[in-house]
Design an enzyme around this catalytic site. Structure first.
Site, PDB file in Angstrom:
ATOM      1  N   SER A 190      -0.045  -2.770   2.030  1.00  0.00           N
ATOM      2  CA  SER A 190      -0.938  -1.720   2.523  1.00  0.00           C
ATOM      3  C   SER A 190      -0.969  -0.540   1.560  1.00  0.00           C
ATOM      4  CB  SER A 190      -0.414  -1.223   3.868  1.00  0.00           C
ATOM      5  OG  SER A 190       0.868  -0.652   3.661  1.00  0.00           O
ATOM      6  N   LYS A 191      -1.928   0.342   1.819  1.00  0.00           N
ATOM      7  CA  LYS A 191      -2.072   1.543   1.003  1.00  0.00           C
ATOM      8  C   LYS A 191      -0.746   2.327   1.013  1.00  0.00           C
ATOM      9  CE  LYS A 191      -5.341   5.205   0.412  1.00  0.00           C
ATOM     10  NZ  LYS A 191      -5.612   6.386   1.185  1.00  0.00           N
ATOM     11  N   ARG A 192      -0.194   2.435   2.210  1.00  0.00           N
ATOM     12  CA  ARG A 192       1.067   3.168   2.352  1.00  0.00           C
ATOM     13  C   ARG A 192       2.202   2.495   1.564  1.00  0.00           C
ATOM     14  NH1 ARG A 192       3.918   6.776   4.985  1.00  0.00           N
ATOM     15  NH2 ARG A 192       5.755   5.611   5.642  1.00  0.00           N
ATOM     16  N   GLY A 221       1.896   0.736  -1.078  1.00  0.00           N
ATOM     17  CA  GLY A 221       1.652   1.013  -2.494  1.00  0.00           C
ATOM     18  C   GLY A 221       2.086   2.422  -2.845  1.00  0.00           C
ATOM     19  N   GLU A 222       1.714   3.375  -1.987  1.00  0.00           N
ATOM     20  CA  GLU A 222       2.070   4.774  -2.256  1.00  0.00           C
ATOM     21  C   GLU A 222       3.584   4.949  -2.310  1.00  0.00           C
ATOM     22  OE1 GLU A 222      -1.924   6.728  -0.314  1.00  0.00           O
ATOM     23  OE2 GLU A 222      -0.050   6.812   0.821  1.00  0.00           O
TER      24      GLU A 222
END
Ligand code: GLU
Length: 509
Positions: A268-270, A272-273
């Site tokens: 997910s984006k999270r 990755g962050e």
């Protein structure tokens, strides 16, 4: 003598993204596996744009998909940019085909018109909820609803003539065992009564994903459907659609999910962050500009190589492999069903290997494209410098930091390194370096001469080396000291030493 002739049926596979945003790394892995599978036997890799949902379409997404694939060296044999009898390759340009095909299903009694309004369906859902049930439009409820199965022929004809808003639904057979087969996951069975009568054509006259996807795969003569695991629940419906049309099914393979680094949930984006990596191959200029792996200094060959290890493994002790080598080795049947955790360190490991294999010329271009330094440096010198430091780089972006001191004088001196240098005799060492620069005509023997001088004057080799390195680089880092001196030249060595002897005393000691 009996001759056995093997006919190798040419594989036709497709990557069918919806242009709803930038291509996610998971989508790229799907495209890649399709490509490898097709190319292994000289088959065709098709790019089909599934843009039937115009509300979700994002401007620039189709171009991004094409650009991202080309960056990875994946060029479709058929796509919206090519002309062939199987086109058009954008679903929004194929509505005439879907209209024709849906008629066939309605006429054969395998699909039906449904006139229920949104409000009517919402109230059915509410009614069911009150009874603690879930509303499903299927064999149980369809005859109590407004459709061409429950209404008379005349009524239906009348409504159609009046242009009444309607959809076309699939007539899912009752209590039929649907046996699905997947190359990676094997067989599974599902009872059709669990499925709902899916909408095939929407009220605006455009097809839904399921319908357009099956029609196109058939008409484009797709032999293998290789796609993400998230489409597995649709497989039974797709099997039933093929059967309703009387079409031969392609083979199916659903690729495992790519998971967050901690193994919890789909990447997910999270995720990755938190892990400090992007989810896209190249920069996406959407509402906000987002960096891709390219901008993080990952080479396409490194990314491609790493992605193949997510669900498949090229070799036991894998090494840097090119797209061609991976194509040669790829085996769809050895793809596993378990999800694969995204591992940035492993990606960097592959990238490091590919940096070593890449030409220094190519790396200059890649580094310059990243615009990290504004310095104007002669290309020949930069190429040479890259060759000297690249064995230490995991990413292209790291290259500049690794070679910066070969072109720029130190702006400051690392405190820890300064603490290690002995203050006593420092002046003497600096003077000797400056005088050696003036008097020697052999820059290649500079360090050796300095060491000999050190030995004669009571300085250890360590002291000489640490001091000289700090003077030239700004700290105890960098490549072989003699190589640095030969590269930057004695004039620069002398200049950096003079600056050091002034600055070091004023600011540090
Ligand atoms: N358009 C679908 C997607 O965006 C394609 C799924 C498939 O390959 O069947 O993922």
């Amino acid at each position: 003598m009996i001759k056995i002739i093997f006919i190798n049926i040419l594989r036709r596979v497709r990557f069918a993204p919806s242009p709803t945003g930038p291509l996610h790394i998971g989508g790229l892995r799907t495209a890649l596996f399709n490509y490898l599978f097709a190319k292994k036997t000289g088959g065709s890799f098709i790019l089909r744009i599934e843009d039937t949902d115009k509300k979700r379409e994002v401007a620039g997404a189709e171009k991004y998909i094409v650009d991202a694939l080309s960056w990875c060296g994946i060029f479709p044999d058929e796509s919206p940019a090519t002309k062939s009898a199987f086109g058009p390759y954008r679903q929004s340009e194929r509505n005439h085909i879907y209209s024709k095909e849906i008629k066939k299903l309605v006429e054969s009694g395998r699909a039906y018109y449904a006139f229920d309004s949104e409000e009517e369906l919402a109230s059915c859902r509410k009614e069911c909820e009150k009874r603690g049930e879930t509303f499903i439009y299927n064999y149980q409820s369809r005859l109590a609803l407004k459709n061409s199965l429950s209404m008379s022929k005349g009524e239906v004809a009348d409504l159609l003539k009046k242009g009444r808003r309607h959809v076309v639904r699939f007539l899912v057979p009752k209590d039929k065992n649907v046996k699905t087969v997947d190359i990676i996951r094997g067989e599974s069975n599902i009872n059709s009564s669990l499925l709902d009568d899916k909408i095939l054509m929407k009220a605006n006259g455009t097809p839904t994903y399921h319908f357009a996807n099956v029609v196109d795969d058939h008409l484009m003569k797709i032999t293998h459907v290789i796609r993400g695991e998230e489409w597995l629940p649709s497989l039974a419906l797709h099997f039933l659609l093929y059967e309703a049309f009387g079409w031969k099914k392609p083979s199916f393979a659903h690729l495992p999910l790519i998971l967050n680094p901690n193994g919890k949930g789909k990447l997910s984006k999270r995720g990755g962050e938190k892990g400090g990596f992007p989810l896209f191959p190249i920069r996406w200029e959407g509402e906000t500009s987002q960096k891709g792996f390219k901008e993080h200094g990952i080479l396409p060959a490194g990314l491609v190589n790493y992605l193949t290890t997510l669900g498949w493994s090229p070799k036991e002790d894998s090494e840097a492999l090119s797209l061609e080598e991976l194509t040669e080795m790829f085996q769809l049947k050895s793809v596993v069903s378990a999800g694969a955790n995204f591992d940035l360190e492993k990606l960097k490991w592959y990238n490091h290997k590919h940096i070593q294999e890449a030409s220094n010329e190519f790396l200059v271009d890649e580094l310059q494209a990243l615009n990290i330094s504004q310095q104007k440096i002669e290309r020949k010198r930069l190429t040479e410098a890259i060759g000297m430091v690249k064995e230490r780089a995991d990413t292209v972006s790291e290259l500049w930091g690794l070679l910066e001191y070969l072109f720029l004088d130190p702006k400051e001196y690392d405190e820890k390194s300064m603490k290690k240098i002995k203050k006593d005799g420092l002046n003497k060492i600096c003077s000797e370096i400056i005088s050696l620069c003036k008097n020697t005509d052999d820059p290649g023997g500079f360090i050796d001469s300095l060491k000999v001088w050190g030995g004669d004057n009571g300085f250890s080799t360590g002291q000489i080396m640490m001091t000289t390195r700090t003077i030239l680089v700004g700290g105890l880092i960098g490549i072989d000291l003699q190589k640095i001196i030969s590269f930057i030249g004695l004039e620069v060595v002398s200049k950096r030493t003079m600056v050091f002897s002034k600055k070091a005393y004023l600011t540090i000691f």
